[in-house]
Design a protein around this motif. Sequence first.
Motif, PDB file in Angstrom:
ATOM      1  N   LYS A 197      14.436 -27.717 -18.747  1.00 24.48           N
ATOM      2  CA  LYS A 197      15.431 -28.397 -19.871  1.00 24.48           C
ATOM      3  C   LYS A 197      14.975 -29.843 -19.814  1.00 24.48           C
ATOM      4  O   LYS A 197      15.226 -30.473 -20.900  1.00 24.48           O
ATOM      5  CB  LYS A 197      16.965 -28.178 -19.133  1.00 24.48           C
ATOM      6  N   ALA A 198      14.805 -30.500 -18.754  1.00 29.15           N
ATOM      7  CA  ALA A 198      14.299 -31.943 -18.730  1.00 29.15           C
ATOM      8  C   ALA A 198      13.392 -31.839 -19.787  1.00 29.15           C
ATOM      9  O   ALA A 198      13.245 -32.956 -20.606  1.00 29.15           O
ATOM     10  CB  ALA A 198      13.876 -32.419 -17.224  1.00 29.15           C
ATOM     11  N   LYS A 199      12.115 -31.318 -19.714  1.00 27.69           N
ATOM     12  CA  LYS A 199      10.993 -31.264 -20.496  1.00 27.69           C
ATOM     13  C   LYS A 199      11.557 -31.131 -22.029  1.00 27.69           C
ATOM     14  O   LYS A 199      11.024 -31.926 -22.957  1.00 27.69           O
ATOM     15  CB  LYS A 199      10.124 -30.025 -20.309  1.00 27.69           C
ATOM     16  N   LEU A 255      14.292 -31.551 -23.403  1.00 29.09           N
ATOM     17  CA  LEU A 255      15.283 -32.641 -23.774  1.00 29.09           C
ATOM     18  C   LEU A 255      14.334 -34.023 -24.123  1.00 29.09           C
ATOM     19  O   LEU A 255      14.696 -34.730 -25.019  1.00 29.09           O
ATOM     20  CB  LEU A 255      16.329 -33.013 -22.728  1.00 29.09           C
ATOM     21  N   ALA A 256      13.330 -34.236 -23.261  1.00 22.42           N
ATOM     22  CA  ALA A 256      12.637 -35.362 -23.178  1.00 22.42           C
ATOM     23  C   ALA A 256      11.992 -35.347 -24.757  1.00 22.42           C
ATOM     24  O   ALA A 256      11.499 -36.169 -25.370  1.00 22.42           O
ATOM     25  CB  ALA A 256      11.543 -35.337 -22.108  1.00 22.42           C
ATOM     26  N   THR A 310      16.150 -39.069 -23.561  1.00 21.58           N
ATOM     27  CA  THR A 310      15.725 -39.394 -22.256  1.00 21.58           C
ATOM     28  C   THR A 310      16.467 -39.561 -21.168  1.00 21.58           C
ATOM     29  O   THR A 310      16.232 -39.171 -19.861  1.00 21.58           O
ATOM     30  CB  THR A 310      14.825 -40.583 -22.490  1.00 21.58           C
ATOM     31  N   ALA A 314      17.517 -36.005 -20.025  1.00 25.47           N
ATOM     32  CA  ALA A 314      16.051 -35.508 -19.389  1.00 25.47           C
ATOM     33  C   ALA A 314      15.821 -35.870 -17.900  1.00 25.47           C
ATOM     34  O   ALA A 314      15.620 -35.235 -17.047  1.00 25.47           O
ATOM     35  CB  ALA A 314      14.937 -35.710 -20.399  1.00 25.47           C
TER      36      ALA A 314
END
Length: 136
Positions: free
Chosen positions: A115-117, A119-120, A125, A128
């Motif tokens: 999910k962080a990837k 969103l980034a 950011t 993320a």
Amino acid sequence: MDNQSNQDLLNEVFDHLLKGRYRMALPVAEKLYAANNQLSEVAVAYAWALLENNDPINAQKLMKYSETLPSDTILSKMYRSFIQLRLSNFEEAVYNLNMTEGKQKELLALTYLNKAKALACLGETEKANSFFSLCL
């Protein structure tokens, strides 16, 4: 094939895929899909094997098909989000990750990382960073 044989083959496919043995996963996934293509997890496993064996077009088709199956599980959504992330379908990946978040404990760190990837890649950011912190 009976249900136990199907589950054993599915576990074998995911084991191969998670350990990077993509060429070994493909024939097992094909066999499993031919025997039982009405399970979302089977379709997702086959799609992942196709993607890792350089067939993203058919992988994408199977991804769409797996979404329509009534047996769509949390695990299939989680793996589908990973594949969508790899295919640069970031919005769909975030949607599926939202559907799995907090519902399965075994792969929670992987869910947060993916999910962080996603969103980034979407330019969010701050969000993320918060999910990256959660995965750690």
